[in-house]
Enzyme design. Sequence first.
Site, PDB file in Angstrom:
ATOM      1  N   ASP A   8       0.865  -1.180   0.000  1.00  0.00           N
ATOM      2  CA  ASP A   8       0.000   0.000   0.000  1.00  0.00           C
ATOM      3  C   ASP A   8       0.902   1.231   0.000  1.00  0.00           C
ATOM      4  O   ASP A   8       2.131   1.126  -0.174  1.00  0.00           O
ATOM      5  CB  ASP A   8      -1.002  -0.032   1.170  1.00  0.00           C
ATOM      6  N   HIS A   9       0.310   2.392   0.204  1.00  0.00           N
ATOM      7  CA  HIS A   9       1.086   3.640   0.171  1.00  0.00           C
ATOM      8  C   HIS A   9       2.130   3.699   1.284  1.00  0.00           C
ATOM      9  O   HIS A   9       3.153   4.353   1.144  1.00  0.00           O
ATOM     10  CB  HIS A   9       0.138   4.846   0.266  1.00  0.00           C
ATOM     11  N   CYS A  65       3.334  -2.787   3.939  1.00  0.00           N
ATOM     12  CA  CYS A  65       2.458  -1.662   4.254  1.00  0.00           C
ATOM     13  C   CYS A  65       3.215  -0.790   5.252  1.00  0.00           C
ATOM     14  O   CYS A  65       4.441  -0.908   5.362  1.00  0.00           O
ATOM     15  CB  CYS A  65       1.084  -2.135   4.755  1.00  0.00           C
ATOM     16  N   GLY A  66       2.531   0.077   5.980  1.00  0.00           N
ATOM     17  CA  GLY A  66       3.253   0.968   6.883  1.00  0.00           C
ATOM     18  C   GLY A  66       4.002   0.208   7.967  1.00  0.00           C
ATOM     19  O   GLY A  66       5.170   0.455   8.241  1.00  0.00           O
ATOM     20  N   THR A  67       3.290  -0.751   8.582  1.00  0.00           N
ATOM     21  CA  THR A  67       3.898  -1.552   9.650  1.00  0.00           C
ATOM     22  C   THR A  67       4.190  -2.986   9.230  1.00  0.00           C
ATOM     23  O   THR A  67       4.898  -3.700   9.940  1.00  0.00           O
ATOM     24  CB  THR A  67       2.928  -1.637  10.847  1.00  0.00           C
ATOM     25  N   GLY A  68       3.579  -3.430   8.145  1.00  0.00           N
ATOM     26  CA  GLY A  68       3.634  -4.847   7.757  1.00  0.00           C
ATOM     27  C   GLY A  68       2.548  -5.664   8.443  1.00  0.00           C
ATOM     28  O   GLY A  68       2.357  -6.836   8.120  1.00  0.00           O
ATOM     29  N   ILE A  69       1.828  -5.041   9.363  1.00  0.00           N
ATOM     30  CA  ILE A  69       0.878  -5.804  10.189  1.00  0.00           C
ATOM     31  C   ILE A  69      -0.464  -6.025   9.482  1.00  0.00           C
ATOM     32  O   ILE A  69      -0.922  -7.159   9.313  1.00  0.00           O
ATOM     33  CB  ILE A  69       0.653  -5.106  11.549  1.00  0.00           C
ATOM     34  N   GLY A  70      -1.096  -4.935   9.076  1.00  0.00           N
ATOM     35  CA  GLY A  70      -2.440  -5.062   8.506  1.00  0.00           C
ATOM     36  C   GLY A  70      -2.448  -5.922   7.253  1.00  0.00           C
ATOM     37  O   GLY A  70      -3.333  -6.782   7.073  1.00  0.00           O
ATOM     38  N   HIS A  98      11.793 -21.855  10.397  1.00  0.00           N
ATOM     39  CA  HIS A  98      10.887 -22.497  11.356  1.00  0.00           C
ATOM     40  C   HIS A  98       9.431 -22.539  10.887  1.00  0.00           C
ATOM     41  O   HIS A  98       8.718 -23.494  11.193  1.00  0.00           O
ATOM     42  CB  HIS A  98      10.919 -21.751  12.699  1.00  0.00           C
ATOM     43  N   ARG A 132      11.098 -31.180  13.317  1.00  0.00           N
ATOM     44  CA  ARG A 132      10.093 -30.783  14.315  1.00  0.00           C
ATOM     45  C   ARG A 132       9.273 -29.594  13.822  1.00  0.00           C
ATOM     46  O   ARG A 132       8.099 -29.454  14.171  1.00  0.00           O
ATOM     47  CB  ARG A 132      10.750 -30.471  15.654  1.00  0.00           C
ATOM     48  N   HIS A 133       9.881 -28.741  12.993  1.00  0.00           N
ATOM     49  CA  HIS A 133       9.155 -27.575  12.481  1.00  0.00           C
ATOM     50  C   HIS A 133       8.048 -28.004  11.507  1.00  0.00           C
ATOM     51  O   HIS A 133       6.992 -27.376  11.451  1.00  0.00           O
ATOM     52  CB  HIS A 133      10.119 -26.606  11.786  1.00  0.00           C
TER      53      HIS A 133
HETATM   54  C1  RB5 Z   1      -1.876   3.050   6.314  1.00  0.00           C
HETATM   55  O1  RB5 Z   1      -1.870   4.319   6.867  1.00  0.00           O
HETATM   56  C2  RB5 Z   1      -1.475   2.020   7.369  1.00  0.00           C
HETATM   57  O2  RB5 Z   1      -2.522   1.830   8.256  1.00  0.00           O
HETATM   58  C3  RB5 Z   1      -1.069   0.715   6.718  1.00  0.00           C
HETATM   59  O3  RB5 Z   1      -0.028   0.945   5.834  1.00  0.00           O
HETATM   60  C4  RB5 Z   1      -0.582  -0.377   7.646  1.00  0.00           C
HETATM   61  O4  RB5 Z   1       0.411   0.092   8.500  1.00  0.00           O
HETATM   62  C5  RB5 Z   1      -1.624  -1.138   8.340  1.00  0.00           C
HETATM   63  O5  RB5 Z   1      -1.360  -2.074   9.085  1.00  0.00           O
END
Ligand code: RB5
Length: 149
Positions: A8-9, A65-70, A98, A132-133
């Site tokens: 994403d951006h 993405c910004g954090t890689g989380i979403g 692993h 094991r993995h």
């Molecule tokens: C976008 O602003 C941000 O929420 C997205 O890139 C990401 O970090 C979500 O997890």
Amino acid sequence: MKIAIGCDHGGIVLKDAVLAELKGRGIEVKDMGCFDSSSVDYPDFALAVAEEVSSGRCEKGILMCGTGIGIAIAANKVKGIRCAVCHDVFTATMSAEHNNANILSMGGRVVSPALAVQMVRAWLDTPFGGGRHAGRVAKITAIEEKYFK
Ligand code: RB5
């Protein structure tokens, strides 16, 4: 090998460096977007890359993405996807050895382009450890079989 890539951006700051690394290795890349810094919704790109990997059209995927989380949370909703959010070379290496992660996720607001390239190298160059993995990954798949319709 064919790799699907998407962001994403918030992740686009990493994309050129990651693309250059993949192309330099002679890896075929399927770029699912986004293509500029306009605000977009990360689940759209997670789905596009995850479907490439889940279907077998691509062997692996890379998401940013910004954090890689979403984008990782969204990708992990697709059957067969093991998308790992990684922050450094160690976590990228472990996700391959692993967890047999088939998608690597990174945050453009967390890691630099240079570090992202090092993480991609480590992730691609580290084989799954098996043993094991493999049993543990099989248990992840069993959870998926139980809850995915
Ligand atoms: C976008 O602003 C941000 O929420 C997205 O890139 C990401 O970090 C979500 O997890």
